[in-house]
Design an enzyme around this catalytic site. Structure first.
Site, PDB file in Angstrom:
ATOM      1  N   GLU A   1      38.355 -10.670 -19.574  1.00 58.18           N
ATOM      2  CA  GLU A   1      37.965  -9.429 -18.899  1.00 58.18           C
ATOM      3  C   GLU A   1      36.559  -9.041 -19.358  1.00 58.18           C
ATOM      4  O   GLU A   1      36.359  -8.189 -20.227  1.00 58.18           O
ATOM      5  CB  GLU A   1      38.964  -8.305 -19.206  1.00 58.18           C
ATOM      6  CG  GLU A   1      38.727  -7.081 -18.352  1.00 58.18           C
ATOM      7  CD  GLU A   1      39.758  -5.991 -18.589  1.00 58.18           C
ATOM      8  OE1 GLU A   1      39.590  -4.916 -17.985  1.00 58.18           O
ATOM      9  OE2 GLU A   1      40.695  -6.207 -19.355  1.00 58.18           O
TER      10      GLU A   1
ATOM     11  N   LYS B   1      56.791  -7.183 -33.236  1.00 56.85           N
ATOM     12  CA  LYS B   1      56.438  -7.570 -31.872  1.00 56.85           C
ATOM     13  C   LYS B   1      57.342  -6.944 -30.813  1.00 56.85           C
ATOM     14  O   LYS B   1      57.618  -7.538 -29.777  1.00 56.85           O
ATOM     15  CB  LYS B   1      56.434  -9.102 -31.742  1.00 56.85           C
ATOM     16  CG  LYS B   1      55.432  -9.758 -32.674  1.00 56.85           C
ATOM     17  CD  LYS B   1      55.643 -11.242 -32.828  1.00 56.85           C
ATOM     18  CE  LYS B   1      54.696 -11.796 -33.882  1.00 56.85           C
ATOM     19  NZ  LYS B   1      54.977 -13.189 -34.231  1.00 56.85           N
TER      20      LYS B   1
ATOM     21  N   ASP C   1      47.840 -13.017 -35.015  1.00 57.17           N
ATOM     22  CA  ASP C   1      48.993 -13.290 -34.166  1.00 57.17           C
ATOM     23  C   ASP C   1      48.925 -12.331 -32.983  1.00 57.17           C
ATOM     24  O   ASP C   1      49.218 -11.143 -33.115  1.00 57.17           O
ATOM     25  CB  ASP C   1      50.282 -13.081 -34.964  1.00 57.17           C
ATOM     26  CG  ASP C   1      51.526 -13.541 -34.214  1.00 57.17           C
ATOM     27  OD1 ASP C   1      51.478 -13.591 -32.969  1.00 57.17           O
ATOM     28  OD2 ASP C   1      52.538 -13.829 -34.872  1.00 57.17           O
TER      29      ASP C   1
ATOM     30  N   HIS D   1      32.995  -2.398 -12.461  1.00 58.11           N
ATOM     31  CA  HIS D   1      33.641  -3.702 -12.400  1.00 58.11           C
ATOM     32  C   HIS D   1      33.034  -4.571 -11.303  1.00 58.11           C
ATOM     33  O   HIS D   1      32.742  -5.757 -11.515  1.00 58.11           O
ATOM     34  CB  HIS D   1      35.152  -3.538 -12.164  1.00 58.11           C
ATOM     35  CG  HIS D   1      35.926  -3.321 -13.422  1.00 58.11           C
ATOM     36  ND1 HIS D   1      36.666  -4.314 -14.020  1.00 58.11           N
ATOM     37  CD2 HIS D   1      36.080  -2.230 -14.202  1.00 58.11           C
ATOM     38  CE1 HIS D   1      37.248  -3.845 -15.112  1.00 58.11           C
ATOM     39  NE2 HIS D   1      36.909  -2.573 -15.239  1.00 58.11           N
TER      40      HIS D   1
END
Length: 348
Positions: A34, A165, A241, A337
């Site tokens: 992005e 997580k 991670d 964008h």
């Protein structure tokens, strides 16, 4: 089996000016597909250099956790065992220290559900994020507990009360990872010139979007616009991670009008699971990035990881501030964008 690598575009952005628990004027690496994220964070970084104190960083706490599951015959037996185990905390702490130079047991929380006993061990882990270190410690502690309490049986090394997580409340309430707050005070004229907005408009949008909007969406201990964007880009660039953005992106953006239209803006990230040593950190590109960030310097154990966490929190603030300011202006976000994508297409 040889490893294969997927290339991800990376750009160094900044520098950011930091004060407080991390003193630095530092560029940061962001690996992302992005590409508009780079100029967005860059705008926040530019503002940090125009403010005397830059972004002030405060490290509130640090710990890594593992919850182990034991099974008793009855709830009464589970409760009795939990009380006896808590009373022997010093012995558990000594058992961890005997097996590890870096891990230190600092807290123990219990939860009983029916005949199930959950022990949530909290440890400091030096400069490591600590996933493996706390699992190894938990194995030692489970062996010790089972030797004390034959009425208990092994359930699981990890009972999901950690929590790893997954978006939960327990990490914010009891702590997991590095808890960091980044804040900045921006004079009114800079808000107008650099962000094309005002403190009041940004404060109003933060309440309406991040607080109310997140609440009606059912967000769990989280009120922010896009922490995950900056976290993932930073995590990928520094060998973290990446799955830990799940809990890492649970955080709070807060803004106030100060004085004559000045903007106080802060980002609180209660559980950043990051480290400067361990799995993935020996890859050449990652090692180079950590060295360039000043996270390979000779410092007391834990300070390099705290520096990294502070840099990450400041980067999140830069991107969050820039996006919210853009969204106070109709059409600005999409226009930016499209402009960036057209520039990219024109280079083909």
């Amino acid at each position: 089996m040889s490893a294969e690598f997927t290339p991800i575009p990376l750009r160094w952005v900044g520098p950011l000016r930091l004060t407080g628990d991390v003193e630095a004027e530092q560029e940061v690496p962001l690996a992302t597909y992005e590409s508009p994220l780079w100029p967005s964070v860059g705008r926040g970084a530019r503002i940090s250099r125009l403010v005397d104190d830059g972004i002030r960083v405060t490290v509130v706490d640090e710990r890594m956790t593992r919850s182990s599951l034991f099974v008793a015959d009855t709830a009464a037996a589970a409760v009795a065992a939990s009380r006896a185990i808590i009373a022997r905390f010093d012995e558990l702490s000594a058992a961890v220290s005997e097996r590890s130079r870096h891990a230190k047991l600092i807290d123990l929380d219990t939860e009983v559900v029916g005949n199930l006993l959950y022990l949530r061990f909290a440890l400091t882990t030096g400069d490591a994020s600590g996933h493996n270190m706390v699992t190894f410690a938990a194995e030692t502690l489970m062996e010790r507990v089972l030797s004390w309490h034959p009425e208990l049986s092994y359930g699981s090394i990890s009972g999901n009360y950690c929590t790893d997580k997954k978006a939960t409340a327990v990490n914010g309430i009891l702590g997991r990872g590095r808890n960091v707050i980044a804040e900045i005070l921006i004079p009114a004229d800079l808000v107008e010139r650099q962000l094309r907005s005002s403190a009041q408009r940004i404060v109003d949008l933060n309440v309406q979007k991040n607080l109310v909007g997140s609440t009606i969406a059912g967000a769990l201990r989280s009120a922010n616009a896009h922490y995950a964007n900056m976290l993932l880009a930073f995590y990928l660039a520094t060998g973290q991670d990446a799955a830990n953005i799940v809990e890492g992106s649970q955080g709070f953006t807060w803004a106030e009008v100060r004085g004559e239209g000045d903007l106080y803006f802060s980002c609180t990230l209660p559980h950043l699971i990051v480290g400067t040593v361990g799995n993935g950190k020996d890859l050449p590109a990652v090692d180079d990035a950590l060295a360039r960030l000043g996270c390979r310097d000779e410092r007391p154990s834990g300070e390099n990881a705290r520096r990294l966490a502070g840099l990450i929190a400041a980067t999140v603030l830069c991107g969050e501030l820039s996006l919210l300011a853009a969204q106070t202006n109709p059409g600005e976000l999409m226009q930016s964008h499209l402009l960036l994508e057209r520039r990219k297409d024109s280079t083909k």
